[in-house]
Design an enzyme around this catalytic site. Sequence first.
Site, PDB file in Angstrom:
ATOM      1  N   SER A  37       0.836  -1.198   0.000  1.00 29.13           N
ATOM      2  CA  SER A  37       0.000   0.000   0.000  1.00 29.13           C
ATOM      3  C   SER A  37       0.876   1.255   0.000  1.00 29.13           C
ATOM      4  O   SER A  37       1.664   1.441  -0.930  1.00 29.13           O
ATOM      5  CB  SER A  37      -0.969  -0.062   1.186  1.00 29.13           C
TER       6      SER A  37
ATOM      7  N   ASP B 174     -10.154  -5.692  -2.696  1.00 32.19           N
ATOM      8  CA  ASP B 174      -9.524  -4.624  -1.902  1.00 32.19           C
ATOM      9  C   ASP B 174     -10.415  -3.380  -1.978  1.00 32.19           C
ATOM     10  O   ASP B 174     -10.673  -2.874  -3.077  1.00 32.19           O
ATOM     11  CB  ASP B 174      -8.135  -4.355  -2.514  1.00 32.19           C
TER      12      ASP B 174
ATOM     13  N   HIS C 178      -7.346  -6.092   1.343  1.00 39.16           N
ATOM     14  CA  HIS C 178      -6.160  -5.242   1.525  1.00 39.16           C
ATOM     15  C   HIS C 178      -5.323  -5.677   2.744  1.00 39.16           C
ATOM     16  O   HIS C 178      -4.317  -5.068   3.037  1.00 39.16           O
ATOM     17  CB  HIS C 178      -6.635  -3.795   1.729  1.00 39.16           C
TER      18      HIS C 178
HETATM   19  N1  LIG Z   1      -9.086   1.024   7.491  1.00 36.99           N
HETATM   20  C1  LIG Z   1      -7.740   1.255   7.917  1.00 36.99           C
HETATM   21  C2  LIG Z   1      -6.988   1.930   6.810  1.00 36.99           C
HETATM   22  C3  LIG Z   1      -5.569   1.739   6.974  1.00 36.99           C
HETATM   23  C4  LIG Z   1      -5.098   0.410   6.420  1.00 36.99           C
HETATM   24  O1  LIG Z   1      -5.825  -0.410   5.851  1.00 36.99           O
HETATM   25  N2  LIG Z   1      -3.834   0.214   6.609  1.00 36.99           N
HETATM   26  C5  LIG Z   1      -3.189  -0.933   6.018  1.00 36.99           C
HETATM   27  C6  LIG Z   1      -2.075  -0.391   5.164  1.00 36.99           C
HETATM   28  S1  LIG Z   1      -2.690   0.818   4.014  1.00 36.99           S
HETATM   29  C7  LIG Z   1      -2.623  -1.835   7.067  1.00 36.99           C
HETATM   30  O2  LIG Z   1      -1.697  -2.583   6.793  1.00 36.99           O
HETATM   31  N3  LIG Z   1      -3.149  -1.788   8.293  1.00 36.99           N
HETATM   32  C8  LIG Z   1      -2.597  -2.488   9.420  1.00 36.99           C
HETATM   33  C9  LIG Z   1      -2.894  -3.956   9.528  1.00 36.99           C
HETATM   34  O3  LIG Z   1      -3.740  -4.479   8.783  1.00 36.99           O
HETATM   35  O4  LIG Z   1      -2.258  -4.597  10.388  1.00 36.99           O
HETATM   36  C10 LIG Z   1      -7.725   2.131   9.134  1.00 36.99           C
HETATM   37  O5  LIG Z   1      -8.493   3.089   9.169  1.00 36.99           O
HETATM   38  O6  LIG Z   1      -6.921   1.854  10.045  1.00 36.99           O
END
Ligand SMILES: N[C@@H](CCC(=O)N[C@@H](CS)C(=O)NCC(=O)O)C(=O)O
Length: 279
Positions: free
Chosen positions: A148, A224, A257
């Site tokens: 991402s 995603d 995602h």
């Molecule tokens: N819906 C998420 C958006 C952020 C998101 O999806 N982050 C991804 C990278 S863009 C991620 O890896 N999140 C941490 C995880 O899943 O451990 C939020 O608001 O926290």
Amino acid sequence: MQTVSTNRSHGGTQGVYSHASRETGTEMTFSVFVPDHAPGEKLPVVWYLSGLTCTHANVTEKGEFREACADLGLIFVAPDTSPRGEGVPDDGEGAYDFGLGAGFYVDATVDPWARAYRMRSYLERELPELIGAEFPADMTRQSIMGHSMGGHGALTLGLRDPERFRAVSAFAPIVSPINCPWGVKALSGYLGEDRVLWRQYDACALIEDGARVPDLLVDQGTADTFLDGQLKPELLRAACEKAGQPLTLRLQEGYDHSYYFISSFMADHLAWHAERLDA
Ligand SMILES: N[C@@H](CCC(=O)N[C@@H](CS)C(=O)NCC(=O)O)C(=O)O
């Protein structure tokens, strides 16, 4: 450098470390997995850049990279995504897509971000020096991957420095921050409104402007929720086709995602990196 923790795992050592960064002026934390190796042996290094909201911990705990890294003899380095700590400015509204956890791998030029938000120089200069000095790392054999916002980081660092990185791949990358809301917010906030300056931080623009790597591997889940609004892999496909830049773009049916997606294709990416790193 301080050791925060070490754990034996998959025939290697998973460590978490911290150090006082000269680039950010803050304490920075990162993780390193080192497979068991012969005394004096140096191993190739895979860099993994994480996405919005992440620290080193997300991929370290959920990325499922260790078994493949141990089998292939790869060191795996996972940095943080922004400076943190007392005095580091945040966006003030608690937004997840700017400020803390959202450094976008740029050197900010606009105050108040310019002092600490120097993730580009941190990753291009400071952290590699530390990794080369403190770990059994062969710094002539490096590659980079990310997810991402970190996919954007991997693509842009990789395209800007093909001498350093022998392989570049990404999971669900932001392929063109100039052309998506996350990117426009970050680049205008950190760099100001002169869009010419943004191009060095946009994989598609870098390719349009002549940057090349031997090949690129991108996996993107079709389920995603950020696909159409933010990630737009078709822009990368078009830029690569126009420029003659080799790209393998795989649309993975039904994957979202999350780290359930990333971990499903992690071993695949590591094997692809290992081939290019002569590991
Ligand atoms: N819906 C998420 C958006 C952020 C998101 O999806 N982050 C991804 C990278 S863009 C991620 O890896 N999140 C941490 C995880 O899943 O451990 C939020 O608001 O926290």
